[in-house]
Design an enzyme around this catalytic site. Structure first.
Site, PDB file in Angstrom:
ATOM      1  N   SER A   1       1.013  -1.172   0.166  1.00  0.00           N
ATOM      2  CA  SER A   1       0.100   0.202  -0.017  1.00  0.00           C
ATOM      3  C   SER A   1       0.742   1.190  -0.035  1.00  0.00           C
ATOM      4  O   SER A   1       1.890   1.257   0.272  1.00  0.00           O
ATOM      5  CB  SER A   1      -0.830  -0.132   1.295  1.00  0.00           C
ATOM      6  OG  SER A   1      -1.484   1.134   1.706  1.00  0.00           O
TER       7      SER A   1
ATOM      8  N   TYR B   1      -1.278  -1.332  10.478  1.00  0.00           N
ATOM      9  CA  TYR B   1      -1.529  -1.420   9.056  1.00  0.00           C
ATOM     10  C   TYR B   1      -0.263  -1.014   8.309  1.00  0.00           C
ATOM     11  O   TYR B   1       0.369  -1.783   7.565  1.00  0.00           O
ATOM     12  CB  TYR B   1      -2.775  -0.885   8.426  1.00  0.00           C
ATOM     13  CG  TYR B   1      -3.055  -0.980   7.111  1.00  0.00           C
ATOM     14  CD1 TYR B   1      -3.647  -2.388   6.692  1.00  0.00           C
ATOM     15  CD2 TYR B   1      -2.874  -0.043   6.072  1.00  0.00           C
ATOM     16  CE1 TYR B   1      -3.695  -2.516   5.065  1.00  0.00           C
ATOM     17  CE2 TYR B   1      -2.896  -0.230   4.890  1.00  0.00           C
ATOM     18  CZ  TYR B   1      -3.474  -1.375   4.336  1.00  0.00           C
ATOM     19  OH  TYR B   1      -3.717  -1.301   3.018  1.00  0.00           O
TER      20      TYR B   1
HETATM   21  N1  LIG Z   1      -8.868  -0.722  -0.564  1.00  0.00           N
HETATM   22  C1  LIG Z   1      -7.677  -0.015  -0.511  1.00  0.00           C
HETATM   23  O1  LIG Z   1      -8.009   1.071  -0.496  1.00  0.00           O
HETATM   24  C2  LIG Z   1      -6.450  -0.614  -0.481  1.00  0.00           C
HETATM   25  C3  LIG Z   1      -5.537   0.183  -0.757  1.00  0.00           C
HETATM   26  C4  LIG Z   1      -4.179  -0.242  -0.793  1.00  0.00           C
HETATM   27  C5  LIG Z   1      -3.778  -1.658  -0.666  1.00  0.00           C
HETATM   28  N2  LIG Z   1      -4.896  -2.220  -0.201  1.00  0.00           N
HETATM   29  C6  LIG Z   1      -4.549  -3.681  -0.101  1.00  0.00           C
HETATM   30  O2  LIG Z   1      -5.221  -4.449  -0.992  1.00  0.00           O
HETATM   31  C7  LIG Z   1      -5.542  -5.824  -0.356  1.00  0.00           C
HETATM   32  C8  LIG Z   1      -7.019  -6.194  -0.811  1.00  0.00           C
HETATM   33  O3  LIG Z   1      -7.708  -4.956  -0.020  1.00  0.00           O
HETATM   34  P1  LIG Z   1      -9.365  -4.937  -0.180  1.00  0.00           P
HETATM   35  O4  LIG Z   1      -9.535  -3.388  -0.002  1.00  0.00           O
HETATM   36  O5  LIG Z   1      -9.765  -5.620  -1.180  1.00  0.00           O
HETATM   37  O6  LIG Z   1      -9.718  -5.459   1.297  1.00  0.00           O
HETATM   38  P2  LIG Z   1     -11.228  -6.209   1.632  1.00  0.00           P
HETATM   39  O7  LIG Z   1     -12.255  -5.967   0.757  1.00  0.00           O
HETATM   40  O8  LIG Z   1     -11.290  -5.959   3.099  1.00  0.00           O
HETATM   41  O9  LIG Z   1     -10.824  -7.443   1.409  1.00  0.00           O
HETATM   42  C9  LIG Z   1      -9.732  -8.177   2.185  1.00  0.00           C
HETATM   43  C10 LIG Z   1      -9.730  -9.943   1.666  1.00  0.00           C
HETATM   44  O10 LIG Z   1      -8.702 -10.448   2.623  1.00  0.00           O
HETATM   45  C11 LIG Z   1      -9.332 -11.385   3.242  1.00  0.00           C
HETATM   46  N3  LIG Z   1      -9.022 -11.825   4.690  1.00  0.00           N
HETATM   47  C12 LIG Z   1      -8.996 -11.090   5.692  1.00  0.00           C
HETATM   48  N4  LIG Z   1      -8.699 -11.701   7.010  1.00  0.00           N
HETATM   49  C13 LIG Z   1      -8.569 -13.005   6.376  1.00  0.00           C
HETATM   50  C14 LIG Z   1      -8.049 -14.171   7.178  1.00  0.00           C
HETATM   51  N5  LIG Z   1      -7.758 -14.268   8.595  1.00  0.00           N
HETATM   52  N6  LIG Z   1      -7.859 -15.180   6.302  1.00  0.00           N
HETATM   53  C15 LIG Z   1      -8.254 -15.216   5.169  1.00  0.00           C
HETATM   54  N7  LIG Z   1      -8.633 -14.293   4.398  1.00  0.00           N
HETATM   55  C16 LIG Z   1      -8.650 -13.138   4.940  1.00  0.00           C
HETATM   56  C17 LIG Z   1     -11.040 -11.275   3.066  1.00  0.00           C
HETATM   57  O11 LIG Z   1     -11.685 -12.442   3.088  1.00  0.00           O
HETATM   58  P3  LIG Z   1     -12.572 -12.912   4.159  1.00  0.00           P
HETATM   59  O12 LIG Z   1     -13.161 -11.966   5.028  1.00  0.00           O
HETATM   60  O13 LIG Z   1     -13.586 -13.943   3.508  1.00  0.00           O
HETATM   61  O14 LIG Z   1     -11.650 -13.833   4.911  1.00  0.00           O
HETATM   62  C18 LIG Z   1     -11.144 -10.316   1.725  1.00  0.00           C
HETATM   63  O15 LIG Z   1     -11.156 -11.330   0.772  1.00  0.00           O
HETATM   64  C19 LIG Z   1      -4.954  -5.647   1.017  1.00  0.00           C
HETATM   65  O16 LIG Z   1      -3.896  -6.391   1.364  1.00  0.00           O
HETATM   66  C20 LIG Z   1      -5.017  -4.128   1.293  1.00  0.00           C
HETATM   67  O17 LIG Z   1      -4.170  -3.858   2.483  1.00  0.00           O
HETATM   68  C21 LIG Z   1      -6.129  -1.767  -0.368  1.00  0.00           C
END
Ligand SMILES: NC(=O)c1ccc[n+]([C@@H]2O[C@H](COP(=O)([O-])OP(=O)(O)OC[C@H]3O[C@@H](n4cnc5c(N)ncnc54)[C@H](OP(=O)(O)O)[C@@H]3O)[C@@H](O)[C@H]2O)c1
Length: 307
Positions: free
Chosen positions: A161, A174
């Site tokens: 990120s 985070y």
């Molecule tokens: N959204 C943003 O603005 C943003 C910006 C920069 C980077 N990112 C990064 O991009 C990645 C995806 O983020 P996102 O925004 O798509 O987040 P999200 O919608 O909250 O999705 C997170 C994913 O991680 C899985 N997860 C969480 N805890 C878990 C566990 N204990 N075991 C297995 N799976 C788990 C969740 O599935 P379950 O809940 O079904 O387990 C879900 O599929 C992350 O690494 C995040 O840090 C996001």
């Protein structure tokens, strides 16, 4: 024929948000996707959607295997697993390999965040954030690397990120996990020279429309802007195809160049960076994202009843 054609990709965090969009892009590029997350139903839905969007030419039907595995569509498998149970990840890899064969590409995309003033974190908060965002990525890579090195081919993609480049106040665990992911990848890339195993780190800015930031209901700072999950997915595919070491994902090349210049400048003048973040509202918006602990606990208790 793309660089992903016929490759088997283990994608964590595939059940929703950015991961679900990456899963579709991988599939459309001809890869077999093994999606991992805790929510079995949502994972199955992602696979179903991908399947109904049409298999790429030459796609074969998958078969399920392993107690936690369920095949929903051609070349898309879903495995419900809790990545915070780091001691169980060797069993996960065994299940993945029984289900889909050797893993060519690992995408460590799963991530969580907890908005808090640092002194309000519990030990469990810290363990959860570091466990899913950093330790699981390292452990999955540690388990898969020997086979990748032996086969002389492999790629690891770590979803960091821009919080890895400049700390996000009230989201410090985070930020620490993402900075750890970035620097561990940087070290590992140098170790892997000569092995034909590649490593890429993706640093997206704020992502709108779906994903963890969108789920907070609080918008990105206006001056920072935001990007779509599809843009992040495209960056992941490009990083694999072009073996890019580190990618800052912004809305276009100019915005990404400005971001990189700012991050570099803030290395020299960290307090200037702090002032910039205050001016654009990063700490203020993150404080608004702090949820009462009871609300988060209710969410994680519901999830922990899953495998
Ligand atoms: N959204 C943003 O603005 C943003 C910006 C920069 C980077 N990112 C990064 O991009 C990645 C995806 O983020 P996102 O925004 O798509 O987040 P999200 O919608 O909250 O999705 C997170 C994913 O991680 C899985 N997860 C969480 N805890 C878990 C566990 N204990 N075991 C297995 N799976 C788990 C969740 O599935 P379950 O809940 O079904 O387990 C879900 O599929 C992350 O690494 C995040 O840090 C996001």
């Amino acid at each position: 024929m793309t660089a992903l054609d016929g490759k088997t990709v283990l994608l964590t965090g595939a059940s929703r948000g950015i991961g679900a969009v990456i899963a579709r892009s991988l599939f459309q590029s001809g890869a077999t996707v093994v999606g991992v997350a805790r929510d079995r139903a949502k994972l199955a839905h992602v696979c179903q959607e991908i399947g109904s969007s049409g298999a790429p030419s030459g796609a074969s039907s998958g078969t399920s295997s392993g107690p936690m595995a369920s095949t929903v569509a051609a070349k898309c498998y879903s495995i419900a697993w809790d990545l915070s149970r780091s001691e169980s990840l060797s069993d996960l890899i065994q299940t993945v390999e029984q289900t889909a064969g050797p893993v060519d590409i690992l995408i460590n995309n799963a991530g969580i965040e907890r908005y808090r003033a640092f002194q309000d974190y519990t030990l469990q908060d810290l363990q959860a954030v570091i466990g899913v965002n950093l330790l699981a990525a390292m452990e999955l890579s540690r388990l898969l690397l020997p086979s990748m090195v032996q086969r002389g081919s492999g790629h690891i993609v770590n979803m960091a990120s821009t919080a890895a480049k400049k700390g996000h106040p009230f989201d410090s665990a985070y930020s620490a996990s993402k900075a750890g992911l970035l620097m561990w990848s940087d070290a590992l890339r140098q170790e892997l020279v000569g092995t034909e195993v590649e490593i890429s780190t993706i640093c997206p800015g704020y992502v709108d429309s779906s994903g963890m930031m969108a789920d907070t209901g609080i918008p990105a700072p206006q001056l920072a802007g935001s990007i779509s999950p599809a843009r992040v997915a495209a960056a992941v595919i490009k990083a694999i195809e072009q073996n890019q070491a580190e990618v800052v994902v912004s809305k276009d090349v100019i915005a990404s160049t400005i971001s990189k210049l700012l991050f570099a400048t803030w290395q020299f003048f960290p307090r200037f960076g702090d002032a910039t973040y205050r001016a654009i509202g990063v700490p203020q918006l993150n404080q608004q994202r702090i949820k009462p602990a009871a609300v988060e606990l209710a969410g994680s208790t519901r999830m922990s009843s899953r495998p």
